[in-house]
Each structure stands twice: as C-alpha cells, then as structure tokens.
Design an enzyme around this catalytic site. Structure first.
Site, PDB file in Angstrom:
ATOM      1  N   GLN A 244      21.521 -21.694 -10.923  1.00 16.07           N
ATOM      2  CA  GLN A 244      21.338 -21.131  -9.586  1.00 16.07           C
ATOM      3  C   GLN A 244      21.269 -22.227  -8.533  1.00 16.07           C
ATOM      4  O   GLN A 244      21.123 -23.401  -8.842  1.00 16.07           O
ATOM      5  CB  GLN A 244      20.051 -20.304  -9.558  1.00 16.07           C
ATOM      6  CG  GLN A 244      18.815 -21.101  -9.947  1.00 16.07           C
ATOM      7  CD  GLN A 244      17.685 -20.228 -10.418  1.00 16.07           C
ATOM      8  OE1 GLN A 244      17.607 -19.049 -10.133  1.00 16.07           O
ATOM      9  NE2 GLN A 244      16.750 -20.811 -11.162  1.00 16.07           N
ATOM     10  N   HIS A 274       0.469 -13.414  -5.068  1.00 14.61           N
ATOM     11  CA  HIS A 274       0.022 -13.882  -6.382  1.00 14.61           C
ATOM     12  C   HIS A 274      -1.370 -13.362  -6.755  1.00 14.61           C
ATOM     13  O   HIS A 274      -1.651 -13.156  -7.939  1.00 14.61           O
ATOM     14  CB  HIS A 274       0.066 -15.412  -6.441  1.00 14.61           C
ATOM     15  CG  HIS A 274       1.471 -15.955  -6.495  1.00 14.61           C
ATOM     16  ND1 HIS A 274       2.125 -16.448  -5.401  1.00 14.61           N
ATOM     17  CD2 HIS A 274       2.340 -16.030  -7.542  1.00 14.61           C
ATOM     18  CE1 HIS A 274       3.343 -16.835  -5.751  1.00 14.61           C
ATOM     19  NE2 HIS A 274       3.502 -16.593  -7.030  1.00 14.61           N
ATOM     20  N   ASP A 318      10.514 -19.834 -18.412  1.00 11.87           N
ATOM     21  CA  ASP A 318      11.425 -19.823 -17.268  1.00 11.87           C
ATOM     22  C   ASP A 318      12.763 -20.398 -17.715  1.00 11.87           C
ATOM     23  O   ASP A 318      12.809 -21.453 -18.355  1.00 11.87           O
ATOM     24  CB  ASP A 318      10.849 -20.629 -16.105  1.00 11.87           C
ATOM     25  CG  ASP A 318      11.584 -20.346 -14.804  1.00 11.87           C
ATOM     26  OD1 ASP A 318      10.989 -19.727 -13.915  1.00 11.87           O
ATOM     27  OD2 ASP A 318      12.762 -20.747 -14.681  1.00 11.87           O
ATOM     28  N   ASP A 352      15.692 -17.739 -21.943  1.00 11.93           N
ATOM     29  CA  ASP A 352      15.833 -16.403 -21.384  1.00 11.93           C
ATOM     30  C   ASP A 352      14.651 -15.550 -21.830  1.00 11.93           C
ATOM     31  O   ASP A 352      14.295 -15.521 -23.020  1.00 11.93           O
ATOM     32  CB  ASP A 352      17.153 -15.792 -21.855  1.00 11.93           C
ATOM     33  CG  ASP A 352      17.306 -14.354 -21.424  1.00 11.93           C
ATOM     34  OD1 ASP A 352      17.658 -14.130 -20.255  1.00 11.93           O
ATOM     35  OD2 ASP A 352      17.066 -13.459 -22.254  1.00 11.93           O
ATOM     36  N   ASP A 370       7.007 -12.236 -13.511  1.00  3.78           N
ATOM     37  CA  ASP A 370       7.196 -12.748 -12.148  1.00  3.78           C
ATOM     38  C   ASP A 370       8.644 -13.231 -12.006  1.00  3.78           C
ATOM     39  O   ASP A 370       8.910 -14.410 -11.775  1.00  3.78           O
ATOM     40  CB  ASP A 370       6.200 -13.891 -11.901  1.00  3.78           C
ATOM     41  CG  ASP A 370       6.185 -14.337 -10.446  1.00  3.78           C
ATOM     42  OD1 ASP A 370       6.658 -13.572  -9.587  1.00  3.78           O
ATOM     43  OD2 ASP A 370       5.704 -15.455 -10.177  1.00  3.78           O
TER      44      ASP A 370
END
Length: 516
Positions: A244, A274, A318, A352, A370
């Site tokens: 990205q 948060h 992540d 993933d 999140d």
C-alpha cells in the site's frame, strides 16, 4: 547478407519479448493506479485488463492497414508508447489533483485503451517483418508469440517484486517508457539503411529520451506536489510498500496516517476512537491475559491495552511490515503510541489476518479487529461470516471482541450488514458508535460468547474521553442510522450476512461512500 538477416530476425524476436514485458507492466500499472486513486481494486483491474485487451484487438486489426515501412511504423509506435506510457502515472496524479471529479477515470480508461491499441499493432508488424526478412510464416509467428507470452510473465513479476515497491508508480512508468524507447533506438540503428530521413527520426527519439530521463529524475518530486493537494496537511513521510501507499501528514501538532489515501487516525482525536475500541471490550472480557490485535500496526490500540496490568501477552498481526516499522521508528508515531511496539509483552507478526486465524491454535481472551474499511476484495474477506467464525473459534470462554465497522451515518447499510454478519456466527453483539471529529460518526460492534449488558461494564483505567456513565449513550442510534432504514421507495432494507461466496458488502460500501 545472410548473417545480417539472422541478426535482424533475432533482434525482432528479442524486441517482441521486451515490448511484451513493457506492455504487461503498463497494463498492471494502470490497474494499480485505478485501484489506488479510484478504489475498488477488482473493478479497476477488470476494466483496465478488458480495455487493454480490447485495444490490442483493435490494434491488431489496424495493423493490416500498414502496407509499407513496417519497421518505421514499429519505431514510431514505440516512440508513442514510450512517451504516452512514460507520462501516464505522472499525468494521472496531475489530473486527480487539479481536474473535476471523473476526469481522472476517463483519462485512465482512455490511455489504457490507447496503449493497448499501440501494443496490438506491434506484434503483427514484427511477425510480417520477420517473414519479409526470410523467416517462414509459421516459424516467425510461433517465435514472436512465444516471446510475447514469456515476456508477459516476466513483466508481471517485475512490476510486483521490483518496480512498484522500489520505484513507485510514477518513476516505474518513466523507466518502462525508457525501455520501449531503447528498443526503438536499437531497431532504428539496425535497420537504418532501410529508413529514409534517419537523422530526423533519431532527433525525435532523442527529444523523447530527454523528456523521459527528466521524468525519471524529477517526475516523482513533481507528482509529490500534485499528491500533496489531495491531503489537507503537508506530507512529511511517503512510502510505497509492497502492499500500500503510506502517507504521514503533519500540521500544527496534528499527525495523520493515510493508507492508500484512506485516513487511519488523527493524533488530535484518535483517543476517542481507540478508547471506545478497547475499554468496553476489556470491561466485558472476564480475563485479559492473552490479547490479539488484528491490524492496529500503528501501535495505538496496543498502548491502550498495555494500561491493564493483568495483560500477559499481546499478539499484533499486521500484514505490512512497513507500517509497524514506521510506528516503531517515526518520532511522532512513537510519541503517540508511547513506544508500545517495543514493549516485551507485544509480539508482532506480519501475516494476513485471515490466514493467521486459520492456521493458529491459540485461544485469546480479547480480540480487537482494527482493520481498514472493506473497500476492496482483499479487505472484504476480513468482513465475512467465515472470518468472524474464525474469531469466534479462537475466543476463549468469557472472552470478548470489538470490531471497527465503518460509519453508521455515512455507510448505514454497510455498518448494519457487518453487525448482521457477526451475529450470524452465533455471537452475542452490542452496537456502539462515537463522534470522532476527523472521521465523523464511527461505529463498532462488540461481540461475546456471553450476553452483553452494557450497564454492568466498568472502566478500570484512566481515559481522556470515555466514562462509564456515557457507555449506554454510545449504544443509541438515530432514525437515519438505525438498522431498520428504508430505501428510496420506502421499503425496509433486508440485511444479509456478507460471505466469501456472496460478497455483498463491497457494492454497499462503494455506493455509500461515493459522495464523501
């Protein structure tokens, strides 16, 4: 003469392979540009591939109209692809920054069709030229097509593993344009005795070369100024990772993180988001020993969780290592997340989220989801019944999960579809939303194996925004954001779970956000 003919034939085969590499790179580059700027990756890749192939078909048909000067035609086609393709990404960012909405899409589809058409003219001309030199038709066709197909594979691999991550989309286009131009110069020199006004054609090629080299050296910096206009505040960090585009902006103490153009947080009000994500969930869960965060690579959710002394371990999953690296090294982000990703309790896994849950045998007391909004197919799978079933299966008895679920105001159908999907797994749910000035009104879905009574929850740590008294108010929704919304005809919207087989959420999301 025979040696020269063999040399020319080999050059044609090499040229066909190289221009095919360039062609496939431009094709996937246009798809990536559309996905990044226009959104909906599958739609953009489908349109660009379809338009590119249609252009190739048109080009192949037009190639039969070329009756003479085959080599000179090929050379000028390469000049055209080099110039138009080389400046394609640069121009796309400029149009996006300065032109009315929709112009960028029109330009992208037009240039895709145009480059496809020019590419389609190339191969038939090379086949005919090889045949003209003395190659048999079946031999010339087979070899040129072999070079074309083999070149396509190489081009795709180069774009994914070298060009996009190392050069970015602007410089990559200029570099590939230079390759097309180099092929044109090679063919121009080898066939110079067949070409009239050789010096004139060479001069035009040199002018294009100067433009492309200038683009390689300065185009990205100029495109940066274009992209800056897409963001409210000055860009202080930009990186194209393997997954990205990462943008960090800062102005008057407000630090903002964008992933592929989508805002992830603003430092001025992230605590509202948060605190609602973390603390009601921690209050619902019976224990906090083993915590899982899916996404949250900025480390801010981890910071909130680390306030609880009974937390023994936090696993943060992540996909993009570039995000967690930035969160561990950038001064503004480290200050914001209080160095949470350096804490010994935090274990970072770059994988993933779907595959991680599918393959792990670990149970968790609390799970936080999140993740970015489901604006493409790769993210949509993380908002499906199958994914939420995996979360349920890894949730300890007495455990709880909180899932960020986009805005119930801007994307009402999307929010309640996510909630319905979570409910379809058999988990008990509670719906919450909160005003976050940088985002607007934002929604969450809390889920648990046990019944949730929001009035019984107590917040046991220090907060900047959230109080126990206001928890119940977060569960109240207005008429225009309630799950019983109606369509334009006054008919009640029927909620269907989002699944891998029936990904209805993507179209709902695209429709909901098209005016924002």
């Amino acid at each position: 003469m025979e040696d020269l003919a063999v040399k020319k034939s080999k050059t044609i085969y090499w040229a066909s392979g190289i221009v095919s590499i360039c062609g496939i790179i431009f094709e996937v580059l246009f798809g990536a540009l559309g996905s990044y700027i226009l959104g909906d990756g599958v739609k953009q890749y489908t349109l660009t591939i379809s338009l590119f192939l249609t252009g190739m078909g048109i080009g192949a048909y037009l190639s039969e109209k070329v009756m003479k000067n085959l080599i000179l035609t090929f050379i000028w086609i390469e000049f055209g692809i080099a110039l138009i393709g080389g400046f394609s990404s640069f121009t796309m960012f400029g149009i996006t920054a300065f032109s009315p909405s929709g112009t960028d899409a029109f330009y992208l589809y037009f240039v895709t069709l145009l480059i496809g058409g020019l590419t389609g003219i190339e191969l038939p001309i090379l086949i005919r030229k090889a045949n003209e030199i003395g190659e048999k038709l079946n031999r010339s066709t087979a070899r040129v097509l072999f070079s074309d197909y083999a070149g396509g594979l190489i081009g795709g691999l180069l774009f994914v593993f070298l060009l996009r991550p190392q050069f970015g989309m602007v410089k990559s286009a200029f570099v590939v344009g230079c390759v097309n131009l180099a092929v044109a110069f090679t063919v121009l020199w080898l066939f110079r005795k067949e070409i009239k006004n050789f010096a004139t054609h060479t001069t035009f090629g040199i002018i294009i070369a100067i433009l492309l080299i200038a683009g390689v050296l300065f185009g990205e910096a100029m495109a940066f100024t274009f992209e800056q206009k897409l963001y409210k505040d000055p860009i202080v960090y930009m990186e194209q990772s393997a997954y990205q585009k990462i943008i960090l902006t800062q102005d008057q103490g407000d630090t903002r993180l964008y992933l592929d153009g989508s805002l992830q947080f603003s430092s001025t009000d992230e605590y509202r988001y948060h605190e609602v994500l973390v603390h009601p969930t921690m209050a619902q869960a019976k224990s906090h020993g083993n915590v899982l965060i899916l996404g949250g690579g900025d480390g801010i959710a981890a910071k909130e969780i680390l306030q609880y002394d009974d937390v023994k371990s936090i696993t943060l999953v992540d996909l993009d290592p570039a995000v967690t690296k930035l969160a561990k090294t950038n001064r503004q982000l480290v200050q914001l997340n209080e160095g949470s990703l350096h804490n010994n309790k935090v274990d970072i896994i770059h994988k993933d989220a779907f595959q991680y849950l599918k393959n792990t045998n670990t149970w968790y007391d609390v799970i936080f989801v999140d993740l970015p909004d489901p604006n493409n197919e790769s993210l949509n799978k993380l908002y499906t019944k199958e994914f939420y079933s995996l979360i349920r299966n890894h949730l300890s008895p007495g455990g709880a999960t909180m899932i960020q679920s986009t805005s119930p105001v801007f994307a009402t159908k999307v929010y309640w579809t996510i909630s319905k999907t979570i409910e379809s797994t058999g988990l008990h749910t509670e719906n919450l939303h909160v005003d976050v000035p940088s985002f607007g009104n934002w929604g969450f879905v809390m889920a648990s194996r046990d019944e949730i009574n929001i009035e019984d929850l107590s917040i046991g740590v220090e907060t900047e925004f959230l109080t126990e008294d206001m928890l119940l108010s977060l569960t109240q929704f207005g008429k225009d954001e309630d799950r019983m919304i109606s369509n334009e005809k006054g008919e009640k919207f029927t909620l269907k779970p989002n699944t891998l087989i029936d990904p209805n959420l993507i179209q709902l999301y695209e429709h909901a956000w098209k005016n924002y």
